[in-house]
Design an enzyme around this catalytic site. Structure first.
Site: not given
Length: 293
Positions: A57-58
Protein backbone atom coordinates in the site's frame (compact mmCIF):
# COMPACT_ATOMS: atom_id res chain seq x y z
CA UNK A 1 1.91 20.05 8.42
CA UNK A 2 4.34 20.20 5.50
CA UNK A 3 2.66 19.64 2.19
CA UNK A 4 3.16 20.64 -1.40
CA UNK A 5 6.46 22.28 -2.22
CA UNK A 6 7.68 23.22 -5.68
CA UNK A 7 5.11 22.95 -8.45
CA UNK A 8 5.07 23.52 -12.20
CA UNK A 9 3.02 22.45 -15.20
CA UNK A 10 4.71 19.05 -15.35
CA UNK A 11 5.15 17.90 -11.78
CA UNK A 12 4.71 18.80 -8.10
CA UNK A 13 7.00 18.09 -5.17
CA UNK A 14 5.71 16.63 -1.91
CA UNK A 15 7.13 15.69 1.45
CA UNK A 16 7.52 11.90 1.57
CA UNK A 17 8.13 9.20 4.16
CA UNK A 18 8.57 5.43 4.00
CA UNK A 19 7.88 3.67 7.26
CA UNK A 20 8.27 0.16 8.68
CA UNK A 21 5.05 -1.00 10.39
CA UNK A 22 4.56 -3.92 12.83
CA UNK A 23 8.29 -4.74 12.78
CA UNK A 24 9.68 -6.75 15.70
CA UNK A 25 13.16 -6.06 14.28
CA UNK A 26 14.41 -3.36 11.87
CA UNK A 27 13.36 -3.92 8.25
CA UNK A 28 11.25 -6.93 9.22
CA UNK A 29 7.78 -5.34 9.12
CA UNK A 30 5.53 -4.09 6.32
CA UNK A 31 6.80 -1.01 4.45
CA UNK A 32 4.43 1.86 3.66
CA UNK A 33 4.97 4.89 1.41
CA UNK A 34 3.28 8.10 2.57
CA UNK A 35 2.85 11.25 0.45
CA UNK A 36 2.11 14.30 2.63
CA UNK A 37 -0.17 17.22 1.77
CA UNK A 38 -1.48 15.45 -1.33
CA UNK A 39 -4.75 17.41 -1.73
CA UNK A 40 -3.77 18.65 -5.20
CA UNK A 41 -3.21 15.19 -6.66
CA UNK A 42 -5.77 13.59 -8.96
CA UNK A 43 -7.06 10.04 -8.56
CA UNK A 44 -4.98 9.06 -11.57
CA UNK A 45 -1.78 10.50 -10.13
CA UNK A 46 -2.32 8.70 -6.83
CA UNK A 47 -3.04 5.40 -8.56
CA UNK A 48 -0.06 5.75 -10.90
CA UNK A 49 2.35 6.61 -8.09
CA UNK A 50 1.13 3.68 -5.94
CA UNK A 51 1.51 1.35 -8.90
CA UNK A 52 5.06 2.60 -9.46
CA UNK A 53 5.99 2.23 -5.78
CA UNK A 54 4.76 -1.39 -5.95
CA UNK A 55 4.41 -1.75 -2.18
CA UNK A 56 1.41 -3.51 -0.71
CA UNK A 57 0.00 0.00 0.00
CA UNK A 58 0.84 3.66 -0.56
CA UNK A 59 -1.10 6.38 1.26
CA UNK A 60 -1.82 10.05 0.64
CA UNK A 61 -2.36 12.42 3.58
CA UNK A 62 -5.03 15.07 2.98
CA UNK A 63 -6.86 17.77 4.91
CA UNK A 64 -9.91 16.36 6.75
CA UNK A 65 -13.35 16.88 5.26
CA UNK A 66 -15.21 16.02 8.48
CA UNK A 67 -15.08 18.37 11.48
CA UNK A 68 -14.40 15.55 13.96
CA UNK A 69 -11.45 14.11 11.97
CA UNK A 70 -7.81 15.14 12.40
CA UNK A 71 -6.71 14.18 8.90
CA UNK A 72 -7.90 12.26 5.87
CA UNK A 73 -6.08 9.42 4.15
CA UNK A 74 -6.53 7.63 0.83
CA UNK A 75 -5.07 4.14 0.58
CA UNK A 76 -3.92 2.56 -2.68
CA UNK A 77 -2.49 -0.84 -3.55
CA UNK A 78 -0.57 -1.08 -6.85
CA UNK A 79 -3.90 -1.93 -8.52
CA UNK A 80 -6.81 -0.37 -6.62
CA UNK A 81 -7.95 1.96 -3.86
CA UNK A 82 -8.99 0.44 -0.51
CA UNK A 83 -11.59 1.87 1.89
CA UNK A 84 -9.50 0.76 4.88
CA UNK A 85 -6.29 -1.06 5.69
CA UNK A 86 -4.51 -1.52 8.99
CA UNK A 87 -0.79 -1.02 8.49
CA UNK A 88 -1.48 2.07 6.31
CA UNK A 89 -3.60 3.45 9.16
CA UNK A 90 -0.83 3.12 11.74
CA UNK A 91 1.88 4.23 9.32
CA UNK A 92 -0.07 7.28 8.12
CA UNK A 93 -0.88 8.32 11.69
CA UNK A 94 2.79 7.95 12.67
CA UNK A 95 3.80 10.25 9.80
CA UNK A 96 1.02 12.78 10.55
CA UNK A 97 2.16 13.01 14.18
CA UNK A 98 5.83 13.27 13.18
CA UNK A 99 4.97 16.21 10.90
CA UNK A 100 3.56 18.12 13.86
CA UNK A 101 -0.06 16.97 13.75
CA UNK A 102 -1.96 17.59 17.00
CA UNK A 103 -5.23 15.67 17.59
CA UNK A 104 -8.38 17.45 18.71
CA UNK A 105 -9.01 14.93 21.49
CA UNK A 106 -7.33 12.11 23.37
CA UNK A 107 -7.34 9.81 20.33
CA UNK A 108 -6.29 10.65 16.80
CA UNK A 109 -9.26 10.40 14.43
CA UNK A 110 -8.57 9.32 10.85
CA UNK A 111 -11.02 9.96 8.03
CA UNK A 112 -10.92 7.31 5.30
CA UNK A 113 -13.36 5.79 2.82
CA UNK A 114 -14.52 3.29 5.44
CA UNK A 115 -15.42 6.10 7.86
CA UNK A 116 -13.75 7.43 11.00
CA UNK A 117 -11.05 5.31 12.67
CA UNK A 118 -9.68 6.07 16.14
CA UNK A 119 -5.97 5.66 16.82
CA UNK A 120 -4.48 5.63 20.31
CA UNK A 121 -0.92 6.41 21.39
CA UNK A 122 0.77 4.13 23.95
CA UNK A 123 4.28 5.55 24.26
CA UNK A 124 5.96 5.03 20.89
CA UNK A 125 3.39 2.43 19.85
CA UNK A 126 0.14 3.18 18.03
CA UNK A 127 -3.05 1.11 17.97
CA UNK A 128 -6.27 1.53 16.00
CA UNK A 129 -9.76 0.55 17.07
CA UNK A 130 -10.88 -2.37 14.92
CA UNK A 131 -13.66 -1.17 12.60
CA UNK A 132 -17.00 -2.93 12.40
CA UNK A 133 -17.03 -5.90 10.05
CA UNK A 134 -18.79 -5.31 6.76
CA UNK A 135 -19.32 -9.04 6.43
CA UNK A 136 -19.18 -11.64 9.19
CA UNK A 137 -20.58 -15.09 9.85
CA UNK A 138 -20.23 -18.57 8.36
CA UNK A 139 -18.42 -19.26 5.11
CA UNK A 140 -20.54 -21.09 2.55
CA UNK A 141 -19.47 -24.53 1.36
CA UNK A 142 -18.69 -23.32 -2.17
CA UNK A 143 -16.42 -20.50 -0.99
CA UNK A 144 -14.72 -22.72 1.57
CA UNK A 145 -14.03 -25.33 -1.10
CA UNK A 146 -12.49 -22.64 -3.32
CA UNK A 147 -10.32 -21.48 -0.41
CA UNK A 148 -8.99 -24.95 0.40
CA UNK A 149 -8.29 -25.65 -3.30
CA UNK A 150 -6.49 -22.34 -3.67
CA UNK A 151 -4.41 -23.00 -0.56
CA UNK A 152 -3.69 -26.60 -1.65
CA UNK A 153 -5.18 -27.92 1.59
CA UNK A 154 -7.36 -30.96 2.24
CA UNK A 155 -10.81 -29.93 3.50
CA UNK A 156 -10.22 -31.47 6.94
CA UNK A 157 -7.21 -29.16 7.51
CA UNK A 158 -9.61 -26.32 8.34
CA UNK A 159 -10.89 -26.45 11.93
CA UNK A 160 -12.90 -23.19 11.79
CA UNK A 161 -13.75 -20.47 9.28
CA UNK A 162 -15.53 -17.12 9.17
CA UNK A 163 -15.95 -13.98 7.10
CA UNK A 164 -13.88 -11.20 8.70
CA UNK A 165 -14.28 -8.49 6.07
CA UNK A 166 -13.72 -4.91 7.24
CA UNK A 167 -13.06 -3.46 3.80
CA UNK A 168 -10.53 -5.52 1.81
CA UNK A 169 -12.82 -8.59 1.68
CA UNK A 170 -11.13 -11.02 4.08
CA UNK A 171 -12.36 -14.57 4.62
CA UNK A 172 -10.53 -16.49 7.36
CA UNK A 173 -9.65 -20.13 7.97
CA UNK A 174 -8.12 -21.55 11.13
CA UNK A 175 -5.69 -24.47 10.91
CA UNK A 176 -4.45 -26.70 13.72
CA UNK A 177 -0.98 -25.27 14.36
CA UNK A 178 1.71 -22.79 13.35
CA UNK A 179 3.62 -25.34 11.27
CA UNK A 180 0.48 -25.98 9.20
CA UNK A 181 0.12 -22.24 8.48
CA UNK A 182 3.76 -21.87 7.42
CA UNK A 183 3.57 -24.96 5.21
CA UNK A 184 0.76 -23.55 3.01
CA UNK A 185 1.76 -22.98 -0.61
CA UNK A 186 -1.05 -20.93 -2.16
CA UNK A 187 -2.10 -20.95 -5.80
CA UNK A 188 -2.86 -17.24 -6.17
CA UNK A 189 -4.50 -17.57 -9.56
CA UNK A 190 -6.77 -20.39 -8.35
CA UNK A 191 -8.01 -18.20 -5.48
CA UNK A 192 -9.42 -15.70 -7.96
CA UNK A 193 -10.62 -12.56 -6.17
CA UNK A 194 -10.59 -14.14 -2.70
CA UNK A 195 -8.60 -12.45 0.06
CA UNK A 196 -7.77 -15.20 2.55
CA UNK A 197 -6.49 -14.96 6.09
CA UNK A 198 -4.90 -18.09 7.57
CA UNK A 199 -4.47 -18.38 11.33
CA UNK A 200 -3.51 -21.03 13.89
CA UNK A 201 -2.50 -21.04 17.56
CA UNK A 202 1.11 -21.35 18.64
CA UNK A 203 2.08 -24.32 20.81
CA UNK A 204 4.23 -22.78 23.55
CA UNK A 205 6.20 -25.98 24.05
CA UNK A 206 7.11 -26.14 20.34
CA UNK A 207 6.90 -22.58 19.04
CA UNK A 208 7.94 -20.57 22.10
CA UNK A 209 6.19 -17.66 23.75
CA UNK A 210 6.95 -14.84 21.29
CA UNK A 211 3.34 -14.86 20.08
CA UNK A 212 0.09 -16.77 20.56
CA UNK A 213 -1.07 -17.02 16.92
CA UNK A 214 0.52 -17.30 13.47
CA UNK A 215 -1.17 -15.37 10.63
CA UNK A 216 -0.77 -15.15 6.86
CA UNK A 217 -2.63 -12.83 4.49
CA UNK A 218 -3.09 -14.20 0.96
CA UNK A 219 -4.46 -11.95 -1.81
CA UNK A 220 -5.62 -14.00 -4.78
CA UNK A 221 -5.70 -13.22 -8.47
CA UNK A 222 -3.45 -13.01 -11.52
CA UNK A 223 -1.40 -10.41 -9.66
CA UNK A 224 -1.84 -12.20 -6.34
CA UNK A 225 0.64 -11.83 -3.50
CA UNK A 226 1.17 -12.46 0.18
CA UNK A 227 1.04 -9.42 2.44
CA UNK A 228 3.90 -9.29 4.99
CA UNK A 229 1.93 -8.00 7.99
CA UNK A 230 -1.75 -7.07 7.76
CA UNK A 231 -3.54 -4.83 10.25
CA UNK A 232 -6.99 -5.12 8.67
CA UNK A 233 -6.83 -8.92 8.63
CA UNK A 234 -5.66 -9.07 12.24
CA UNK A 235 -8.48 -6.70 13.22
CA UNK A 236 -11.07 -8.92 11.57
CA UNK A 237 -9.54 -12.06 13.04
CA UNK A 238 -9.57 -10.53 16.51
CA UNK A 239 -13.27 -9.66 16.34
CA UNK A 240 -14.08 -13.21 15.25
CA UNK A 241 -11.71 -15.15 17.50
CA UNK A 242 -12.22 -13.15 20.70
CA UNK A 243 -15.98 -13.00 20.13
CA UNK A 244 -16.24 -16.76 19.61
CA UNK A 245 -13.86 -17.77 22.38
CA UNK A 246 -11.09 -18.95 20.06
CA UNK A 247 -8.68 -16.35 21.45
CA UNK A 248 -8.19 -14.58 24.79
CA UNK A 249 -9.00 -10.86 25.20
CA UNK A 250 -5.31 -9.95 24.73
CA UNK A 251 -2.70 -11.70 22.61
CA UNK A 252 0.16 -11.20 20.15
CA UNK A 253 0.00 -12.40 16.54
CA UNK A 254 3.04 -13.26 14.45
CA UNK A 255 2.92 -12.61 10.70
CA UNK A 256 5.45 -12.54 7.88
CA UNK A 257 7.59 -15.53 8.83
CA UNK A 258 6.83 -17.24 5.51
CA UNK A 259 8.34 -14.21 3.74
CA UNK A 260 11.37 -13.83 5.99
CA UNK A 261 9.76 -10.98 7.95
CA UNK A 262 9.12 -10.73 11.68
CA UNK A 263 5.87 -8.89 12.23
CA UNK A 264 4.20 -8.63 15.62
CA UNK A 265 0.65 -7.39 16.08
CA UNK A 266 -0.70 -6.69 19.56
CA UNK A 267 -4.41 -7.28 20.13
CA UNK A 268 -6.23 -6.00 23.22
CA UNK A 269 -9.93 -5.81 24.01
CA UNK A 270 -10.81 -2.84 26.23
CA UNK A 271 -14.53 -2.60 26.93
CA UNK A 272 -16.34 -2.91 23.62
CA UNK A 273 -13.27 -1.91 21.56
CA UNK A 274 -10.57 -4.15 20.16
CA UNK A 275 -7.25 -2.33 19.63
CA UNK A 276 -4.74 -3.45 17.01
CA UNK A 277 -1.23 -2.13 17.61
CA UNK A 278 2.41 -2.40 16.72
CA UNK A 279 5.69 -0.57 16.29
CA UNK A 280 6.09 1.99 13.48
CA UNK A 281 9.47 3.50 12.53
CA UNK A 282 10.40 5.97 9.78
CA UNK A 283 13.10 4.53 7.50
CA UNK A 284 13.17 7.03 4.58
CA UNK A 285 12.30 10.70 4.55
CA UNK A 286 12.66 13.35 1.89
CA UNK A 287 10.72 14.80 -1.02
CA UNK A 288 9.20 13.20 -4.09
CA UNK A 289 8.07 14.67 -7.41
CA UNK A 290 4.87 13.33 -8.94
CA UNK A 291 4.29 14.26 -12.60
CA UNK A 292 1.05 15.52 -14.03
CA UNK A 293 -0.78 12.98 -16.16
Amino acid sequence: MDGMGIGNSNMTEFAFRQVDVFAARPLKGNPLAVVIGADGLSDGQMAAFANWMNLSETTFLLKPTRPDADYRVRIFTPHQELPFAGHPTLGSCHVWLSMGGVPQGRDVVQDCAAGLVRIRRDGDRLAFAAPTLRRAGPVGAEVLAAVTRGLNLPPDAVVASNWVDNGPGWVAVMLRGRADVLAVRPDFRALGDLQVGIVAPWDKAVDGDGAQFEVRGICGGVDGFEDPVTGSLNAGLAIWMIGSGLAPPAYVASQGAALGRMGRVTVTRIGSDIWIGGETVTRIEGRVTIPDL
